[in-house]
Design a protein around this motif. Structure first.
Motif, short mmCIF file in Angstrom:
data_model
loop_
_atom_site.label_atom_id
_atom_site.label_comp_id
_atom_site.label_asym_id
_atom_site.label_seq_id
_atom_site.Cartn_x
_atom_site.Cartn_y
_atom_site.Cartn_z
N LYS A 117 0.85 -1.21 0.00
CA LYS A 117 0.00 0.00 0.00
C LYS A 117 0.88 1.25 0.00
CE LYS A 117 -4.26 -0.95 -0.48
NZ LYS A 117 -4.66 -0.61 -1.84
N GLU A 118 1.98 1.19 0.77
CA GLU A 118 2.91 2.34 0.82
C GLU A 118 3.53 2.58 -0.55
OE1 GLU A 118 5.61 1.24 3.93
OE2 GLU A 118 4.19 1.78 5.53
N GLY A 119 3.68 1.49 -1.32
CA GLY A 119 4.25 1.59 -2.67
C GLY A 119 3.40 2.45 -3.59
N GLU A 120 2.10 2.54 -3.29
CA GLU A 120 1.21 3.38 -4.10
C GLU A 120 1.65 4.84 -4.01
OE1 GLU A 120 -2.85 0.89 -4.42
OE2 GLU A 120 -2.93 2.55 -3.02
N HIS A 121 2.00 5.28 -2.80
CA HIS A 121 2.43 6.68 -2.62
C HIS A 121 3.88 6.87 -3.03
CE1 HIS A 121 -1.35 6.95 -0.52
NE2 HIS A 121 -0.97 6.01 0.35
N LYS A 122 4.72 5.90 -2.67
CA LYS A 122 6.17 6.04 -2.93
C LYS A 122 6.53 5.91 -4.41
CE LYS A 122 8.08 4.26 1.42
NZ LYS A 122 8.77 3.10 2.00
N TYR A 123 5.91 4.93 -5.09
CA TYR A 123 6.36 4.62 -6.46
C TYR A 123 5.26 4.78 -7.51
CZ TYR A 123 9.29 2.12 -3.11
OH TYR A 123 10.04 1.79 -2.01
N GLY A 124 4.11 5.27 -7.09
CA GLY A 124 3.00 5.47 -8.03
C GLY A 124 2.37 4.18 -8.51
N TRP A 125 2.48 3.13 -7.68
CA TRP A 125 1.88 1.84 -8.04
C TRP A 125 0.37 1.85 -7.84
CZ3 TRP A 125 5.58 -1.90 -4.88
CH2 TRP A 125 6.83 -1.92 -5.51
N LYS A 126 -0.29 0.98 -8.56
CA LYS A 126 -1.70 0.67 -8.26
C LYS A 126 -1.67 -0.77 -7.77
CE LYS A 126 -6.39 1.16 -9.81
NZ LYS A 126 -7.37 1.16 -10.87
N THR A 127 -2.05 -1.00 -6.53
CA THR A 127 -1.86 -2.35 -5.96
C THR A 127 -3.19 -3.07 -5.70
OG1 THR A 127 -1.80 -1.54 -3.67
CG2 THR A 127 0.29 -1.63 -4.85
N PHE A 128 -3.12 -4.39 -5.81
CA PHE A 128 -4.29 -5.23 -5.61
C PHE A 128 -3.95 -6.38 -4.66
CE2 PHE A 128 -4.85 -3.02 -9.54
CZ PHE A 128 -6.21 -2.73 -9.59
N VAL A 129 -4.72 -6.46 -3.60
CA VAL A 129 -4.52 -7.51 -2.60
C VAL A 129 -5.83 -8.29 -2.49
CG1 VAL A 129 -3.94 -7.98 -0.19
CG2 VAL A 129 -2.91 -6.02 -1.34
N PRO A 130 -5.80 -9.62 -2.67
CA PRO A 130 -7.06 -10.36 -2.61
C PRO A 130 -7.62 -10.44 -1.20
CG PRO A 130 -5.21 -11.87 -2.92
CD PRO A 130 -4.65 -10.49 -2.92
N LYS A 131 -8.88 -10.78 -1.11
CA LYS A 131 -9.50 -11.01 0.20
C LYS A 131 -8.72 -12.09 0.93
CE LYS A 131 -14.44 -10.26 0.64
NZ LYS A 131 -15.73 -10.95 0.50
N PHE A 132 -8.66 -12.00 2.24
CA PHE A 132 -7.87 -12.92 3.06
C PHE A 132 -8.17 -14.38 2.73
CE2 PHE A 132 -7.04 -15.29 6.99
CZ PHE A 132 -5.73 -14.90 7.23
N GLU A 133 -9.46 -14.74 2.58
CA GLU A 133 -9.81 -16.15 2.36
C GLU A 133 -9.42 -16.68 0.98
OE1 GLU A 133 -14.00 -14.11 2.12
OE2 GLU A 133 -12.06 -13.72 3.07
N TYR A 134 -9.04 -15.77 0.07
CA TYR A 134 -8.60 -16.21 -1.26
C TYR A 134 -7.08 -16.22 -1.41
CZ TYR A 134 -13.53 -15.23 -2.26
OH TYR A 134 -14.90 -15.21 -2.22
N THR A 135 -6.36 -15.94 -0.31
CA THR A 135 -4.89 -15.92 -0.39
C THR A 135 -4.32 -17.32 -0.14
OG1 THR A 135 -4.76 -15.27 1.93
CG2 THR A 135 -4.62 -13.52 0.31
N THR A 136 -4.81 -17.99 0.90
CA THR A 136 -4.31 -19.34 1.18
C THR A 136 -4.91 -20.32 0.17
OG1 THR A 136 -6.08 -19.55 2.80
CG2 THR A 136 -3.92 -18.95 3.66
N ASP A 137 -4.48 -21.59 0.22
CA ASP A 137 -5.00 -22.57 -0.73
C ASP A 137 -6.50 -22.75 -0.53
OD1 ASP A 137 -2.44 -22.85 -1.57
OD2 ASP A 137 -2.08 -24.79 -0.64
N ASN A 138 -7.26 -22.47 -1.57
CA ASN A 138 -8.72 -22.57 -1.49
C ASN A 138 -9.27 -22.89 -2.87
OD1 ASN A 138 -10.08 -19.90 -2.78
ND2 ASN A 138 -8.04 -19.46 -2.03
N ALA A 139 -10.48 -23.44 -2.92
CA ALA A 139 -11.03 -23.89 -4.20
C ALA A 139 -11.72 -22.78 -5.00
CB ALA A 139 -12.01 -25.04 -3.96
N ALA A 140 -12.00 -21.65 -4.36
CA ALA A 140 -12.63 -20.55 -5.11
C ALA A 140 -11.70 -20.07 -6.22
CB ALA A 140 -12.98 -19.40 -4.18
N MET A 141 -10.39 -20.04 -5.93
CA MET A 141 -9.43 -19.60 -6.96
C MET A 141 -9.34 -20.64 -8.09
SD MET A 141 -5.71 -20.08 -5.13
CE MET A 141 -4.91 -21.69 -5.04
N ILE A 142 -9.55 -21.91 -7.76
CA ILE A 142 -9.57 -22.95 -8.79
C ILE A 142 -10.84 -22.80 -9.63
CG2 ILE A 142 -9.53 -25.46 -9.22
CD1 ILE A 142 -6.96 -24.26 -7.83
N GLY A 143 -11.93 -22.47 -8.94
CA GLY A 143 -13.23 -22.27 -9.62
C GLY A 143 -13.22 -21.11 -10.60
#
Length: 340
Positions: free
Chosen positions: A289-315
């Protein structure tokens, strides 16, 4: 049921979590995960025990996912499953089950690359969640992988940097083990780091060419440092746990962010997305998130439950492949090691 609805059953069994998910037109209706506690006493995943637990869990987990989605299995349009990479015994359970069910329901079968799924989890249809625009850089960080991937389209991905030895998740877990923390130790380092001083104990960062990573040297540095301090003061860990955890986390995050900065500069891409189990780490999320201000990035972080191994990402990968009619046949086999 309306004929234009596409219902995908996703099955994930690459490591020690058995998961099943139902998606309707890219929207998650259910995402059930059965975790295996048995590995904690061994300080790591035991492949043979993992595959046995998958055999016990897969039927109830799939049944639960279908019930929670409030549909019948006859409504399913296709079945997507993790083909690899992962533990062979674990993958075989998911692959065999997916093939059998697809065969009995006479519906298409879709094979999914686990690491692609971590990236494409960003395309799950969620309210209040933006999807990254192409092209973007994906940082996939997990117990088994550390990669920077240039993503030009859903299925046009190129690994431009990866670890030459250990994955970042392993660096977290091994460091935690050295400190006497239980497995899995990564989240515990994150927890203790919150109240520690990240600059209390400087650890050197490895010099690795290009966009590749290395974490084995850091692991060794932590080991020698802790051994030396404990020799001088047996209560060192107890007295300095927060500061040591904060310093380890600070070093790891710096290694990741430095390479991302380099990748962004080289490619000219300022859209950054993260995925994989380690992206649940609060320090990494904050630095991004700090990178957005420091380097002009646009960042995307998935919902917590889609970060670990889960079947929704397979779906979601299954749904995107379904739209392209990209199906596989019954001769498909699981693969422990697999590239994009």
């Amino acid at each position: 049921m309306s004929s234009q609805n596409v219902y995908i059953l996703g099955i994930e069994s690459s490591c020690d979590d058995t998961s099943a998910s139902i998606l309707c037109n890219g929207h998650v209706l259910s995402n059930v995960v059965a975790s295996q506690k048995i590995h904690e006493q061994y300080g790591g995943v035991v492949p043979e025990l993992a595959s046995r637990a998958h055999q016990q869990n897969i039927v109830p987990v799939v049944d639960q996912a279908i019930k929670q989605a409030n549909i019948n299995k006859s409504d399913l349009s296709a079945i997507a499953f993790t083909r690899g990479p992962g533990l062979m015994g674990s993958l075989l359970v998911g692959t065999s089950f997916a093939k059998s069910l697809a065969l009995s329901l006479e519906i298409p079968l879709i094979d999914v690359n686990h690491m692609q799924a971590h990236i494409l989890a960003h395309f799950i249809d969620e309210e209040d969640f933006d999807k990254p625009e192409f092209p973007f850089l994906a940082l996939t960080i997990s117990g088994g992988h550390t990669q920077i991937v240039k993503v030009t389209d859903h299925f046009d991905m190129e690994i431009i940097g990866e670890t030459i030895d250990d994955a970042v998740g392993e660096a977290f877990d091994k460091s935690a083990k050295i400190l006497g923390l239980p497995y899995p130790g990564g989240p515990l380092i994150d927890k203790h780091a919150q109240s520690g001083n990240p600059k209390a104990f400087p650890f050197t960062k490895p010099r690795v060419d290009g966009l590749n990573f290395s974490f084995s040297g850091l692991k060794t540095a932590v080991l020698y440092f802790v051994q030396k301090q404990v020799k001088e003061n047996p209560d060192f860990i107890k007295e300095n746990l927060e500061d040591v955890c904060a310093s380890i986390q600070y070093t790891i995050i710096n290694i990741l962010i430095d390479k991302l900065k380099k990748a962004s500069k080289e490619t000219g891409i300022k859209t950054i997305a993260i995925g994989g189990g380690v992206s649940a780490n609060s320090g990494i999320r904050k630095s991004l998130k700090e990178g957005e201000h420091k380097y002009g990035w646009k960042t995307f972080v998935p919902k917590f439950e889609y970060t670990t191994d889960n079947a929704a990402m397979i779906g979601i990968v299954g749904y995107l492949k379904y739209l392209k009619r990209d199906f596989t046949d019954m001769s498909i086999v699981a693969k422990a090691r697999i590239k994009f």
